[in-house]
Design a protein around this motif. Structure first.
Motif, mmCIF file in Angstrom:
data_model
loop_
_atom_site.group_PDB
_atom_site.id
_atom_site.type_symbol
_atom_site.label_atom_id
_atom_site.label_comp_id
_atom_site.label_asym_id
_atom_site.label_seq_id
_atom_site.Cartn_x
_atom_site.Cartn_y
_atom_site.Cartn_z
ATOM 1 N N GLY A 36 -1.670 -7.626 -10.633
ATOM 2 C CA GLY A 36 -1.954 -6.441 -9.826
ATOM 3 C C GLY A 36 -3.371 -5.986 -10.089
ATOM 4 N N GLU A 40 -3.128 -0.343 -11.683
ATOM 5 C CA GLU A 40 -1.848 -0.255 -10.966
ATOM 6 C C GLU A 40 -0.660 -0.021 -11.905
ATOM 7 N N LYS A 42 0.011 -2.217 -15.049
ATOM 8 C CA LYS A 42 0.484 -3.381 -15.822
ATOM 9 C C LYS A 42 0.605 -3.049 -17.309
ATOM 10 N N GLU A 233 2.175 -2.953 -7.487
ATOM 11 C CA GLU A 233 1.343 -2.355 -6.432
ATOM 12 C C GLU A 233 2.055 -1.138 -5.867
ATOM 13 N N ASP A 234 1.285 -0.060 -5.668
ATOM 14 C CA ASP A 234 1.839 1.184 -5.101
ATOM 15 C C ASP A 234 3.095 1.639 -5.846
ATOM 16 N N CYS A 235 3.038 1.577 -7.181
ATOM 17 C CA CYS A 235 4.115 2.054 -8.072
ATOM 18 C C CYS A 235 5.374 1.191 -8.021
ATOM 19 N N LYS A 308 -5.759 -2.271 0.379
ATOM 20 C CA LYS A 308 -6.153 -2.224 -1.025
ATOM 21 C C LYS A 308 -7.639 -1.867 -1.119
ATOM 22 N N ASP A 472 -10.055 -7.274 -12.265
ATOM 23 C CA ASP A 472 -9.066 -7.929 -11.420
ATOM 24 C C ASP A 472 -9.743 -8.945 -10.497
#
Length: 518
Positions: A36, A40, A42, A233-235, A308, A472
């Motif tokens: 991710g 985000e 991780k 991504e996005d929780c 994104k 990333d």
């Protein structure tokens, strides 16, 4: 058999949501990559499953007698100890288990049949753990793993205080691998490892019988060692079967399908709303209009896929310097003792130089000596005319309480609030990142703030020490493009050849200069 079960975990920092209703299951022997964008969640997820952080909601359940080995971005070694001292600590839990098993055998002389059965089952389980963990071949195991990651060359009796950042990472990683835990959790393990030792670690993980969860932005490495991808991504946490390339293909396919479904639904909504608007006032058609309104109310809305945030890096070129930016004459670098033979070289305008070689031979020391941060042991360094330098250091202070916005303002006080926020946003940082203290940002977010400060400079010489650590995939790709397009000179230390091969003009290997035995 499930070794880890995460159910409905939710967590956030202040008003910022990180994870929402996340569930996860790890089976014995699974090789998982957690991927991710920076920030985000991780590392937050890893901290929750290892009990370093309590979730706001949800549960984390480990199976009985599971052992967890965790290498995070901020692991540390005890000052004053040797490499060997630290590697021996890897087996402390096994010695404790052996004592527990011997205690069970002593109790068996005076117990009931029911207690005997329980003690024998537990003793057998402990014996199995000792066998599979290599408890009875400890010395040869230490030598094998230490040599694989290059510690044998350094010397196992060397104090950890004298090691470089990369060498300390190798000690921590070696210790963790020696523990042979039921589940291995590795957060950016290839940072600071050189190419040879990344290759060794790749082979080790390919043959690893137990489960592991790996966070890494090194795509070739992920492709070679992982067979399951969990994308943050996005929780949310989404599972994909296959390596990273397969995940990317499925992710893009899913995104396109969602976009098409969203567009179809929007057209349907427009039709319904148009019909309602035209017919609700007419007596003859008001019933049909109400029916359409009910249909609209019951419709399960498809969310538009979020774009994104991708960073944009553009280094500012100041002016043309003299032909040679830096000239070194009989330069010897080091701290208490020389790391190199006398060096004579020059750095010519427009060159883009990658400095490579195994860790501990002086790559970072060379950069700091060229910049005047460290004094050379002997020799001279002379700068040309009109040299404007931008320097990206390998690491930032972990105790920095400044927000990202403060960091930028401290260096560029004339920037307005809007200008400062805009510059940070270009680097892929959101409002939440911008107002958070540097010490709570992820490694990648922290690196983007530090890059942002350099991007605002007018310069013609870029000196970068491991800039890809923690970044990333999108940020790496953009940095590669920006360095390729930069009109000035670049000196780069990086352990990822695939990152710099497209723009580098020269490769300098410190192994050709070192006074050490490699």
């Amino acid at each position: 058999m499930s070794v880890l079960t995460v159910k409905n975990v939710t967590h956030g920092f202040g008003s910022r949501s990180i994870l929402e209703n996340v569930s996860f299951r790890l089976l014995k022997g699974e090789h998982v990559a957690l991927v991710g964008a920076n920030g985000e969640g991780k590392s937050t997820f890893l901290n929750i499953i290892t009990s370093k952080l309590m979730p706001d909601e949800g549960t984390v359940e480990w199976s009985n007698r599971v052992t967890v080995g965790y290498l995070d971005q901020h692991s540390a070694l005890t000052p004053g100890t040797t490499i060997r001292d630290n590697l021996r600590l890897a087996f402390d839990n096994l010695f404790a288990l052996e004592q527990e098993m011997l205690g069970h055998y002593e109790k068996m002389g005076d117990c009931s049949d029911e207690e005997m059965t329980k003690l024998m089952e537990d003793a057998a389980e402990i014996q199995n753990i000792l066998d599979t963990s290599g408890f009875y071949i400890i010395d040869s195991k230490i030598e094998e793993v230490a040599s694989g990651l290059g510690l044998g060359d350094i010397g196992l009796d060397k104090k950890v205080d004298e090691l470089s950042g990369g060498q300390r990472t190798k000690v921590l990683l070696t210790k963790l691998l020696l523990q042979n835990p039921t589940i291995l959790i590795l957060d950016e393990p290839t940072n600071y490892l050189d190419v040879n030792h990344i290759e060794w670690l790749k082979r080790y993980l390919q043959n690893y019988e137990n489960a592991f969860i790996l966070v890494s932005h090194d795509i070739p490495f992920l492709n070679d060692v992982c067979n399951l991808i969990y994308h943050v991504e996005d929780c949310e946490l989404t599972r994909y079967v296959g390596n990273y390339d397969e995940f990317l293909r499925l992710y893009e396919l899913k995104k396109r399908q969602q976009e098409k479904a969203y567009e179809r639904q929007q057209k349907e909504i427009d039709k319904l709303e148009d019909f309602i608007a035209r017919n609700k006032a007419r007596v003859a058609t008001t019933g049909m209009a109400k029916s359409r309104m009910k249909q609209l109310d019951k419709m399960e809305m498809i969310e538009k896929p979020k774009e994104k945030i991708k960073p944009t890096f553009n280094f500012k070129f100041s002016k043309a310097p003299s032909r040679f930016l830096i000239e070194a004459r009989d330069l010897v670098i080091g701290y208490d003792e020389p790391l190199t033979r006398p060096l004579n070289f020059n750095i010519e305008r427009g060159k883009k130089i990658a400095i490579c070689g195994v860790n501990g031979l002086g790559k970072s020391t060379l950069l700091k000596t060229l910049l005047g941060i460290l004094k050379p042991i002997s020799g001279e360094i002379e700068f040309g005319e009109n040299v404007d330098i931008g320097y990206f250091a390998q690491e930032d202070s972990r105790d920095n309480n400044n927000t990202a916005l403060d960091e930028l303002w401290n260096e560029y006080p004339s920037l307005t609030n809007h200008e400062a926020r805009s510059e940070l946003a270009k680097c892929g940082l959101t409002t939440d990142h911008i107002t958070s203290p540097m010490k709570v940002l992820s490694g990648g977010e922290n690196a983007k703030v530090r890059l942002c400060k350099i991007l605002l400079q007018d310069l013609n010489l870029l000196v970068l020490d491991e800039p890809t650590n923690h970044l990333d995939v999108d940020a790496k790709d953009e940095l590669e493009r920006a360095l390729k397009d930069f009109k000035g000179t670049v000196i780069l230390v990086c352990h990822e050849p695939y990152f710099y091969e497209s723009f580098i003009t020269d490769v300098w290997n410190v192994e050709d200069w070192t006074t050490k035995i490699i």
